[in-house]
Design a protein around this motif. Structure first.
Motif, PDB file in Angstrom:
ATOM      1  N   ASN A   1      28.899  28.318  37.529  1.00 32.05           N
ATOM      2  CA  ASN A   1      29.293  28.265  38.801  1.00 32.05           C
ATOM      3  C   ASN A   1      27.930  27.976  39.636  1.00 32.05           C
ATOM      4  O   ASN A   1      28.102  27.348  40.942  1.00 32.05           O
ATOM      5  N   ILE A   2      26.678  28.095  39.067  1.00 32.82           N
ATOM      6  CA  ILE A   2      25.664  28.059  39.876  1.00 32.82           C
ATOM      7  C   ILE A   2      25.562  26.421  40.048  1.00 32.82           C
ATOM      8  O   ILE A   2      25.141  25.830  41.065  1.00 32.82           O
ATOM      9  N   SER A   3      25.758  25.763  39.004  1.00 27.41           N
ATOM     10  CA  SER A   3      25.350  24.175  38.995  1.00 27.41           C
ATOM     11  C   SER A   3      26.871  23.729  40.041  1.00 27.41           C
ATOM     12  O   SER A   3      26.236  22.559  40.622  1.00 27.41           O
ATOM     13  N   VAL A   4      27.822  24.138  39.894  1.00 23.01           N
ATOM     14  CA  VAL A   4      28.903  23.647  40.892  1.00 23.01           C
ATOM     15  C   VAL A   4      28.482  24.058  42.114  1.00 23.01           C
ATOM     16  O   VAL A   4      28.759  23.001  42.954  1.00 23.01           O
ATOM     17  N   ALA A   5      27.973  24.993  42.511  1.00 24.24           N
ATOM     18  CA  ALA A   5      27.565  25.436  43.898  1.00 24.24           C
ATOM     19  C   ALA A   5      26.431  24.557  44.420  1.00 24.24           C
ATOM     20  O   ALA A   5      26.573  24.052  45.542  1.00 24.24           O
ATOM     21  N   LEU A   6      25.502  24.138  43.430  1.00 20.65           N
ATOM     22  CA  LEU A   6      24.675  23.449  43.897  1.00 20.65           C
ATOM     23  C   LEU A   6      24.965  21.963  44.122  1.00 20.65           C
ATOM     24  O   LEU A   6      24.409  21.317  45.160  1.00 20.65           O
ATOM     25  N   LEU A  48      32.471  22.852  52.073  1.00 22.02           N
ATOM     26  CA  LEU A  48      31.886  22.785  50.873  1.00 22.02           C
ATOM     27  C   LEU A  48      30.649  23.891  50.793  1.00 22.02           C
ATOM     28  O   LEU A  48      30.457  24.393  49.552  1.00 22.02           O
ATOM     29  N   LEU A  49      29.905  23.983  51.901  1.00 23.10           N
ATOM     30  CA  LEU A  49      29.005  24.781  51.967  1.00 23.10           C
ATOM     31  C   LEU A  49      29.238  26.584  51.831  1.00 23.10           C
ATOM     32  O   LEU A  49      28.848  27.175  51.017  1.00 23.10           O
ATOM     33  N   THR A  50      30.480  26.615  52.401  1.00 23.61           N
ATOM     34  CA  THR A  50      30.781  28.052  52.355  1.00 23.61           C
ATOM     35  C   THR A  50      31.543  28.248  50.924  1.00 23.61           C
ATOM     36  O   THR A  50      31.578  29.418  50.443  1.00 23.61           O
ATOM     37  N   THR A  51      32.054  27.281  50.454  1.00 25.70           N
ATOM     38  CA  THR A  51      32.720  27.386  49.019  1.00 25.70           C
ATOM     39  C   THR A  51      31.467  27.693  48.049  1.00 25.70           C
ATOM     40  O   THR A  51      31.689  28.677  46.761  1.00 25.70           O
ATOM     41  N   ALA A  52      30.440  26.990  48.265  1.00 25.51           N
ATOM     42  CA  ALA A  52      29.486  27.253  47.376  1.00 25.51           C
ATOM     43  C   ALA A  52      28.656  28.429  47.331  1.00 25.51           C
ATOM     44  O   ALA A  52      28.611  29.214  46.215  1.00 25.51           O
ATOM     45  N   LEU A  53      28.658  29.083  48.549  1.00 23.79           N
ATOM     46  CA  LEU A  53      27.947  30.384  48.609  1.00 23.79           C
ATOM     47  C   LEU A  53      29.231  31.434  48.021  1.00 23.79           C
ATOM     48  O   LEU A  53      28.656  32.565  47.658  1.00 23.79           O
ATOM     49  N   ASN A  54      30.421  31.231  48.412  1.00 24.24           N
ATOM     50  CA  ASN A  54      31.501  31.970  47.839  1.00 24.24           C
ATOM     51  C   ASN A  54      31.343  31.927  46.442  1.00 24.24           C
ATOM     52  O   ASN A  54      31.620  33.130  45.446  1.00 24.24           O
ATOM     53  N   LEU A  55      31.002  31.045  45.492  1.00 21.25           N
ATOM     54  CA  LEU A  55      31.033  30.779  44.003  1.00 21.25           C
ATOM     55  C   LEU A  55      29.817  31.810  43.670  1.00 21.25           C
ATOM     56  O   LEU A  55      29.705  32.120  42.526  1.00 21.25           O
ATOM     57  N   LEU A  56      28.725  31.940  44.661  1.00 20.57           N
ATOM     58  CA  LEU A  56      27.629  32.733  44.216  1.00 20.57           C
ATOM     59  C   LEU A  56      27.725  34.170  44.399  1.00 20.57           C
ATOM     60  O   LEU A  56      26.566  34.888  44.287  1.00 20.57           O
ATOM     61  N   LYS A  57      28.610  34.927  45.178  1.00 13.64           N
ATOM     62  CA  LYS A  57      28.830  36.063  45.618  1.00 13.64           C
ATOM     63  C   LYS A  57      28.507  37.130  44.592  1.00 13.64           C
ATOM     64  O   LYS A  57      28.112  38.276  45.152  1.00 13.64           O
ATOM     65  N   ILE A  63      19.623  35.253  43.933  1.00 16.79           N
ATOM     66  CA  ILE A  63      20.184  34.028  43.867  1.00 16.79           C
ATOM     67  C   ILE A  63      20.859  33.631  45.334  1.00 16.79           C
ATOM     68  O   ILE A  63      20.679  32.299  45.642  1.00 16.79           O
ATOM     69  N   ILE A  64      21.481  34.487  45.758  1.00 16.00           N
ATOM     70  CA  ILE A  64      22.104  34.166  47.168  1.00 16.00           C
ATOM     71  C   ILE A  64      21.177  34.005  48.260  1.00 16.00           C
ATOM     72  O   ILE A  64      21.158  32.930  48.949  1.00 16.00           O
ATOM     73  N   LYS A  65      20.084  34.655  48.193  1.00 14.98           N
ATOM     74  CA  LYS A  65      19.074  34.506  49.197  1.00 14.98           C
ATOM     75  C   LYS A  65      18.212  33.352  49.082  1.00 14.98           C
ATOM     76  O   LYS A  65      17.898  32.699  50.002  1.00 14.98           O
ATOM     77  N   LYS A  66      18.024  32.892  47.932  1.00 16.02           N
ATOM     78  CA  LYS A  66      17.085  31.591  47.718  1.00 16.02           C
ATOM     79  C   LYS A  66      18.044  30.492  48.106  1.00 16.02           C
ATOM     80  O   LYS A  66      17.721  29.413  48.713  1.00 16.02           O
TER      81      LYS A  66
END
Length: 264
Positions: A1-6, A48-57, A63-66
């Motif tokens: 999920n981290i890789s996909v979010a990035l 895409l940005l909001t989906t990325a943050l959602n994957l990290l929730k 991790i979310i702050k960074k």
């Protein structure tokens, strides 16, 4: 999920960037804004940005702050880049800051988040710096290719056409009064752009700055690898190093071709 979010953050930044540049092609293919329209591209980038943050929730707050901080830095760099457009007096230092904020910060995050996930806090700094220097090298390669690769007409010299004072362009302006004079003409819309760009193109082929940029790229790559040398026996390190060599080989080949054409 981290890789996909990035990767989603990366693609969102590309979409927004193509709107700002009114780009028609990227890597030889139609941009989303060219294929559809700016409105849809903007909204898709935001999605895409909001989906990325959602994957990290569900990950730890660090991790979310960074991630949020990196998006903020990328956005600030993009604002600065737009702000200095058409300014032939832009400073090299400012260009470096844009490269770091726009590209290197995301590369840094790639290394930082994965190490953070595995709780290897002692190595976070090294992976972050590795990403930073690798990101600078990658952006320099991208900016240099824009000036020397003619295989894609829509992308070739687009930074000059779009009044984009990239690192190589600002360096050219500093090194050559002729180029400075003619870039100013293009940016002030005084003359035929195509005619002047052809003149500038010929001058670029003769400039020592090609090797200056190459040395800068090589230095950044060597520094980046040095930060993760303790992993030199791993598959990951070997793959990163292989990619680095591929980047260096391709940019060096482009420079050598320019020299051969000159000699011919």
């Amino acid at each position: 999920n981290i890789s996909v979010a990035l990767e989603l953050i990366h693609n969102a930044s590309i979409m927004h960037d193509d709107i700002l540049d009114n780009a028609k092609k990227r890597r030889g293919k139609k941009t989303v804004n060219k294929k559809f329209n700016n409105s849809l591209t903007l909204l898709t980038g935001n999605h895409l940005l909001t989906t990325a943050l959602n994957l990290l929730k569900n990950y730890k707050n660090e991790i979310i702050k960074k991630t949020i901080n990196t998006i903020l830095l990328m956005n600030r760099a993009a604002i600065t880049e737009v702000y200095i457009r058409g300014n032939a007096r832009s400073k090299i230092k400012l260009c470096k800051q844009i490269i770091i904020g726009k590209t290197a910060e995301l590369f840094s995050l790639c290394g930082e988040l994965v190490i953070s996930f595995f709780n290897k806090t002692k190595e976070e700094k090294n992976f972050k710096k590795c990403g930073k220097h690798l990101g600078v090298a990658f952006q320099l390669i991208n900016d240099l290719n824009n000036l020397i690769k003619k295989n894609n007409k829509e992308e070739y010299m687009s930074d000059i056409i779009n009044k984009e004072p990239s690192y190589p362009i600002v360096l050219l302006i500093k090194k050559s009064k002729y180029i400075k004079k003619n870039i100013k003409k293009i940016w002030k819309k005084k003359n035929n752009k195509k005619k002047i760009i052809n003149k500038i193109s010929k001058k670029i082929k003769n400039k020592k700055f090609l090797n200056l940029i190459y040395k800068k790229i090589k230095k950044e790559i060597l520094i980046s690898i040095n930060y993760i040398k303790t992993y030199k026996n791993t598959e990951g390190f070997k793959n990163i190093n292989k990619w680095n060599q591929y980047l260096l080989f391709n940019i060096k080949s482009s420079i050598i071709k320019k020299k051969k054409r000159k000699n011919e």
